[in-house]
Design an enzyme around this catalytic site. Structure first.
Site, PDB file in Angstrom:
ATOM      1  N   ASP A 144       0.848  -1.193   0.000  1.00  0.00           N
ATOM      2  CA  ASP A 144       0.000   0.000   0.000  1.00  0.00           C
ATOM      3  C   ASP A 144       0.889   1.251   0.000  1.00  0.00           C
ATOM      4  OD1 ASP A 144      -2.413   1.363   0.202  1.00  0.00           O
ATOM      5  OD2 ASP A 144      -2.470   1.259   2.396  1.00  0.00           O
ATOM      6  N   ASP A 192       2.793   4.989  -5.426  1.00  0.00           N
ATOM      7  CA  ASP A 192       2.017   6.209  -5.224  1.00  0.00           C
ATOM      8  C   ASP A 192       2.863   7.429  -5.583  1.00  0.00           C
ATOM      9  OD1 ASP A 192       0.563   8.356  -4.423  1.00  0.00           O
ATOM     10  OD2 ASP A 192       0.215   7.665  -2.367  1.00  0.00           O
ATOM     11  N   ASP A 205      -8.640   0.652   6.459  1.00  0.00           N
ATOM     12  CA  ASP A 205      -7.638   0.482   7.509  1.00  0.00           C
ATOM     13  C   ASP A 205      -8.160   1.026   8.837  1.00  0.00           C
ATOM     14  OD1 ASP A 205      -5.419   0.301   9.097  1.00  0.00           O
ATOM     15  OD2 ASP A 205      -4.080   1.444   7.817  1.00  0.00           O
TER      16      ASP A 205
HETATM   17  P1  13P Z   1      -8.860   4.562   5.774  1.00  0.00           P
HETATM   18  O1  13P Z   1      -8.003   5.428   6.626  1.00  0.00           O
HETATM   19  O2  13P Z   1     -10.137   5.273   5.397  1.00  0.00           O
HETATM   20  O3  13P Z   1      -9.131   3.239   6.372  1.00  0.00           O
HETATM   21  O4  13P Z   1      -8.086   4.332   4.387  1.00  0.00           O
HETATM   22  C1  13P Z   1      -7.159   3.296   4.245  1.00  0.00           C
HETATM   23  C2  13P Z   1      -6.392   3.376   2.979  1.00  0.00           C
HETATM   24  O5  13P Z   1      -6.733   4.041   2.041  1.00  0.00           O
HETATM   25  C3  13P Z   1      -5.175   2.569   2.904  1.00  0.00           C
HETATM   26  O6  13P Z   1      -4.472   2.803   1.738  1.00  0.00           O
HETATM   27  O1  G3H Z   2      -3.110   4.808   3.617  1.00  0.00           O
HETATM   28  C1  G3H Z   2      -2.561   4.605   4.683  1.00  0.00           C
HETATM   29  C2  G3H Z   2      -2.860   3.373   5.437  1.00  0.00           C
HETATM   30  O2  G3H Z   2      -3.940   3.569   6.305  1.00  0.00           O
HETATM   31  C3  G3H Z   2      -1.628   2.866   6.146  1.00  0.00           C
HETATM   32  O3  G3H Z   2      -1.317   3.641   7.214  1.00  0.00           O
HETATM   33  O4  G3H Z   2       1.100   4.185   6.923  1.00  0.00           O
HETATM   34  O5  G3H Z   2      -0.003   4.317   9.173  1.00  0.00           O
HETATM   35  O6  G3H Z   2       0.436   2.100   8.120  1.00  0.00           O
HETATM   36  P1  G3H Z   2       0.157   3.551   7.897  1.00  0.00           P
HETATM   37 ZN    ZN Z   3      -4.556   4.766   0.985  1.00  0.00          ZN
END
Ligand code: 13P
Ligand code: G3H
Ligand code: ZN
Length: 335
Positions: A95, A117, A280
Site C-alpha cells: 500500500d 504512489d 484500515d
Molecule cells: P482509511 O483510513 O479510510 O481506512 O483508508 C485506508 C487506505 O486508504 C489505505 O491505503
Molecule cells: O493509507 C494509509 C494506510 O492507512 C496505512 O497507514 O502508513 O499508518 O500504516 P500507515
Molecule cells: Zn490509501
C-alpha cells in the site's frame, strides 16, 4: 533469496478485478500490521468465501518485519484452506509504495501486487516512476496500482492538507503511458478517522451526528466514461463506525468528531468500476474499542490474549459486515 508469490499460493489482482467490475461488487483491501488483524481478515473472508487483498504499508512492513510478513502471508493461505476454502484468492499488496526500490523489494519478497504512489509528484514524474515499477513488476506477473489525484490526510510518506480530485481528462494518457493495472482516484475520500471537519458536514437533527458531504460521483462517472472497464480503486474508505468511536470515548479514549464515508456511498461505488476499496482505520477502531473496553471492565487482566480475543472478534464482525453488506464480495471465489 527472491521468492515468487505463486509459490506462496497467492494471486495477483487481474482476474478478481475483472470479475468484480462485471459483477458490480468490490474486493476488500484490508490493511494489517499484526497477527490478530490477519487472523480476523482471513477468518471473515474465508467463512464468507470472499476474495481478499491483504494490504501492507511501508510502516506496517517495517513494524511486522518483511521476512516474517512473507511467512505470515503464506500462513494466511494455509489457514484459509483449513477454514474450508479449497482455493482461496488472497493478494499480498504493498500500500502506498513511495519508491521503485521499495516496490522491487516487495516483488522480490512474495508480494503479488504493489502500489506505486506518485500522486504527490508532478504529472510527468508520476508517469515515469509508475512506468518503471510496471516494467519491473510485470516481468513477474505482479500487478501494479497507481494513483492520480491527491487525497487529503496523511499517507505513510505522502501528506497533503487538501485534496485535488483526479482530472478525468488525464486518465487515458496516464493509464496508457504507464501500463498500470488499476488506478486509485481522488473523489473526496481521505485517510484516517477524521475525513471531514465539522464545518464541512451538516448535523442529523435526530442523533446530533455529523453527516458528511457526498463523494464526487460525477468525477467517477467521467473517469469511467474515459476508461471503460478499467479497474478503479478507492482509498480512504473507512466509514468510521460510531459504535466503536463511542466505546473508545466511553472507556477513556478521545476521538471527538471522528467521521468517515457513509456506507450507502460505498455501496454505490462498489457497483461501479470501483473494484477495490481500502479499509484500515475501521480495523484500528474496532481493535482499540475491544482493547479499551476489556481492560476498563477487567482491570486485573494482563494476558494479551484476554483483550486480544475481544478485539479480534470486533474486527471479524466489522470485516464480515463490509463483505456482506457494503462491498458485496461474499461468495465470489472463482471455484
Ligand atoms: P482509511 O483510513 O479510510 O481506512 O483508508 C485506508 C487506505 O486508504 C489505505 O491505503
Ligand atoms: O493509507 C494509509 C494506510 O492507512 C496505512 O497507514 O502508513 O499508518 O500504516 P500507515
Ligand atoms: Zn490509501
Amino acid at each position: 533469496m527472491a521468492v515468487s508469490y505463486k509459490d506462496l499460493g497467492l494471486v495477483n489482482t487481474r482476474e478478481m478485478f475483472k470479475r468484480a467490475i462485471k459483477g458490480g461488487y468490490a474486493i476488500p483491501a484490508f490493511n494489517f500490521n499484526n497477527l490478530e488483524q490477519l487472523q480476523a481478515i482471513i477468518t471473515a473472508s474465508s467463512e464468507l468465501k470472499s476474495p481478499v487483498i491483504l494490504q501492507v504499508s511501508k510502516g506496517a512492513r517495517n513494524y511486522a518485519n518483511p521476512t516474517l510478513l512473507r511467512y505470515m502471508a503464506e500462513g494466511a493461505v494455509a489457514y484459509a484452506k483449513e477454514l474450508g476454502c479449497a482455493h482461496p484468492e488472497i493478494v499480498l499488496h504493498l500500500d502506498h509504495g513511495d519508491s521503485f526500490e521499495l516496490c522491487k523489494s516487495c516483488v522480490d519478497m512474495g508480494f503479488s501486487s504493489v502500489m506505486i504512489d506518485g500522486s504527490a509528484l508532478p504529472y510527468e514524474e508520476n508517469i515515469a516512476l509508475t512506468k518503471k515499477v510496471v516494467e519491473y513488476a510485470h516481468q513477474f506477473d505482479v500487478t501494479v496500482e497507481a494513483e492520480l489525484g491527491v487525497l487529503a490526510g496523511v499517507e505513510d510518506e505522502v501528506a497533503s492538507e487538501v485534496s485535488h480530485y483526479t482530472k478525468p481528462e488525464e486518465v487515458v494518457d496516464f493509464a496508457t503511458r504507464t501500463g498500470c493495472d488499476s488506478l486509485a482516484i481522488s473523489i473526496g475520500t481521505s485517510h484516517g478517522a477524521y475525513k471531514f471537519t465539522p464545518e464541512q458536514c451538516t448535523r442529523d437533527p435526530k442523533t446530533g451526528r455529523l453527516v458528511p458531504p457526498p463523494l464526487a460521483f460525477d468525477v467517477l462517472a467521467e473517469i469511467e466514461k474515459q476508461l471503460p472497464g478499467f479497474p478503479i480503486v478507492l482509498h480512504g474508505s473507512s466509514s468510521v463506525p460510531q459504535e466503536y468511536v463511542d466505546i473508545i470515548n466511553k472507556f477513556g479514549g478521545k476521538l471527538p468528531n471522528a467521521v468517515g464515508i457513509p456506507e450507502e456511498q460505498l455501496r454505490k461505488a462498489s457497483k461501479s468500476a470501483v473494484c477495490k476499496i481500502n479499509i484500515d482505520s475501521d480495523s484500528r477502531l474496532a481493535y482499540t474499542a475491544g482493547v479499551r473496553e476489556t481492560l476498563a471492565e477487567h482491570p486485573d487482566y494482563f494476558d494479551p490474549r484476554q483483550y486480544g480475543k475481544v478485539a479480534r472478534n470486533y474486527m471479524i464482525d466489522m470485516y464480515k459486515h463490509k463483505i456482506t453488506d457494503v462491498l458485496g464480495s461474499e461468495n465470489k471465489l472463482a471455484e
